[in-house]
Design a protein around this motif. Structure first.
Motif, mmCIF file in Angstrom:
data_model
loop_
_atom_site.group_PDB
_atom_site.id
_atom_site.type_symbol
_atom_site.label_atom_id
_atom_site.label_comp_id
_atom_site.label_asym_id
_atom_site.label_seq_id
_atom_site.Cartn_x
_atom_site.Cartn_y
_atom_site.Cartn_z
ATOM 1 N N ARG A 110 6.092 5.698 -4.304
ATOM 2 C CA ARG A 110 6.281 4.546 -5.203
ATOM 3 C C ARG A 110 7.104 3.458 -4.527
ATOM 4 N N PHE A 111 8.114 3.843 -3.737
ATOM 5 C CA PHE A 111 8.891 2.847 -3.007
ATOM 6 C C PHE A 111 7.995 2.069 -2.042
ATOM 7 N N HIS A 112 7.203 2.791 -1.263
ATOM 8 C CA HIS A 112 6.338 2.116 -0.298
ATOM 9 C C HIS A 112 5.250 1.299 -0.992
ATOM 10 N N ALA A 113 4.791 1.760 -2.131
ATOM 11 C CA ALA A 113 3.792 0.982 -2.876
ATOM 12 C C ALA A 113 4.391 -0.321 -3.402
ATOM 13 N N TRP A 114 5.613 -0.269 -3.921
ATOM 14 C CA TRP A 114 6.277 -1.501 -4.373
ATOM 15 C C TRP A 114 6.539 -2.442 -3.196
ATOM 16 N N GLN A 115 7.009 -1.874 -2.089
ATOM 17 C CA GLN A 115 7.316 -2.715 -0.930
ATOM 18 C C GLN A 115 6.044 -3.354 -0.368
ATOM 19 N N ALA A 116 4.961 -2.606 -0.304
ATOM 20 C CA ALA A 116 3.698 -3.159 0.190
ATOM 21 C C ALA A 116 3.162 -4.223 -0.753
ATOM 22 N N SER A 117 3.298 -3.999 -2.041
ATOM 23 C CA SER A 117 2.835 -5.008 -3.006
ATOM 24 C C SER A 117 3.633 -6.300 -2.880
ATOM 25 N N LEU A 118 4.948 -6.161 -2.737
ATOM 26 C CA LEU A 118 5.799 -7.349 -2.619
ATOM 27 C C LEU A 118 5.629 -8.057 -1.281
ATOM 28 N N GLU A 166 13.318 0.022 4.945
ATOM 29 C CA GLU A 166 13.442 -1.067 3.980
ATOM 30 C C GLU A 166 13.418 -2.402 4.706
ATOM 31 N N LEU A 167 12.535 -3.264 4.278
ATOM 32 C CA LEU A 167 12.543 -4.638 4.778
ATOM 33 C C LEU A 167 13.734 -5.354 4.149
ATOM 34 N N PRO A 168 14.252 -6.418 4.784
ATOM 35 C CA PRO A 168 15.518 -7.018 4.337
ATOM 36 C C PRO A 168 15.629 -7.333 2.842
ATOM 37 N N VAL A 169 14.789 -8.135 2.279
ATOM 38 C CA VAL A 169 14.925 -8.505 0.864
ATOM 39 C C VAL A 169 13.972 -7.698 0.000
ATOM 40 N N ILE A 170 12.756 -7.570 0.454
ATOM 41 C CA ILE A 170 11.709 -6.889 -0.313
ATOM 42 C C ILE A 170 12.019 -5.399 -0.459
ATOM 43 N N GLY A 171 12.501 -4.773 0.596
ATOM 44 C CA GLY A 171 12.798 -3.345 0.569
ATOM 45 C C GLY A 171 13.906 -2.995 -0.403
ATOM 46 N N ARG A 172 14.940 -3.843 -0.431
ATOM 47 C CA ARG A 172 16.053 -3.590 -1.365
ATOM 48 C C ARG A 172 15.587 -3.734 -2.812
ATOM 49 N N LEU A 173 14.746 -4.726 -3.065
ATOM 50 C CA LEU A 173 14.203 -4.948 -4.402
ATOM 51 C C LEU A 173 13.309 -3.767 -4.815
ATOM 52 N N ALA A 174 12.463 -3.301 -3.900
ATOM 53 C CA ALA A 174 11.587 -2.155 -4.190
ATOM 54 C C ALA A 174 12.409 -0.897 -4.436
ATOM 55 N N SER A 175 13.458 -0.709 -3.663
ATOM 56 C CA SER A 175 14.321 0.455 -3.844
ATOM 57 C C SER A 175 15.020 0.421 -5.203
ATOM 58 N N ASP A 176 15.500 -0.752 -5.606
ATOM 59 C CA ASP A 176 16.128 -0.884 -6.919
ATOM 60 C C ASP A 176 15.151 -0.597 -8.041
ATOM 61 N N TRP A 177 13.901 -1.051 -7.912
ATOM 62 C CA TRP A 177 12.892 -0.817 -8.948
ATOM 63 C C TRP A 177 12.560 0.665 -9.066
#
Length: 181
Positions: A110-118, A166-177
């Protein structure tokens, strides 16, 4: 072997239909080899089970037997490493959105799916906007492909340790979600 030493005659001789009385005698079972190992399971909860990471032929490794929560379990019949590869290489952002819908058990996917989507949704929109210019659209497409291949490789490689890139901004956002789900 004499299992009943107090009997005067062999038990099979006194029973009709048994060996020695002219009846059917089933063939003996072939001796099993102690070196033969059973085939691996079709799908494995652990990506290391195919490499001999399981402590027994059937069942989870010893550390998973103590902990009932399996970190490698997924909602789909695919292994964790293949599923993490599909997130980025499976026509992003379509593959990542599909796994967000179908994968409900595994936070790594789910983390990687959110990060890829973002990551790939804005790149896809930028590619469509810049499609009037051949050079710019090919440049965005090249960035898109390089990111997809690199992120797919890292997600596949890191699936055995569940390490997240984790990518700089997108990864942190995906991790929080994912953590708030």
């Amino acid at each position: 072997m004499d299992f009943a030493p107090y009997q005067s005659e062999e038990p099979s001789a006194s029973r009709p239909g048994q060996a020695g009385s002219g009846g059917y005698t089933p063939p003996p079972f072939p001796a099993s080899s102690s070196t033969a190992s059973p085939p691996p399971p079709m799908y494995s909860a652990s990506p290391n089970a195919y490499a001999g990471g399981s402590s027994s032929a059937y069942g989870p490794p010893a550390e998973e037997q103590q902990n009932p929560v399996n970190q490698y379990e997924t909602s789909t019949p695919l292994r964790l490493d293949y599923e993490s590869l599909i997130v980025y290489a499976g026509l992003p952002p379509v593959g990542s959105v599909a796994l967000l819908i179908f994968e409900t058990k595994n936070d790594y996917i789910r983390f990687h799916a959110w990060q890829a989507s973002l990551l790939f949704t804005p790149l896809f929109i930028l590619f469509i906007i810049l499609s009037f210019s051949t050079v710019l659209s090919y440049l965005v497409l090249a960035v898109y492909i390089v990111f997809a291949l690199y992120m797919a490789y890292r997600a596949y490689r890191d699936s055995s340790s569940l390490e997240r890139l984790e990518l700089p901004v997108i990864g942190r956002l995906a991790s929080d979600w994912v953590d708030s789900e």
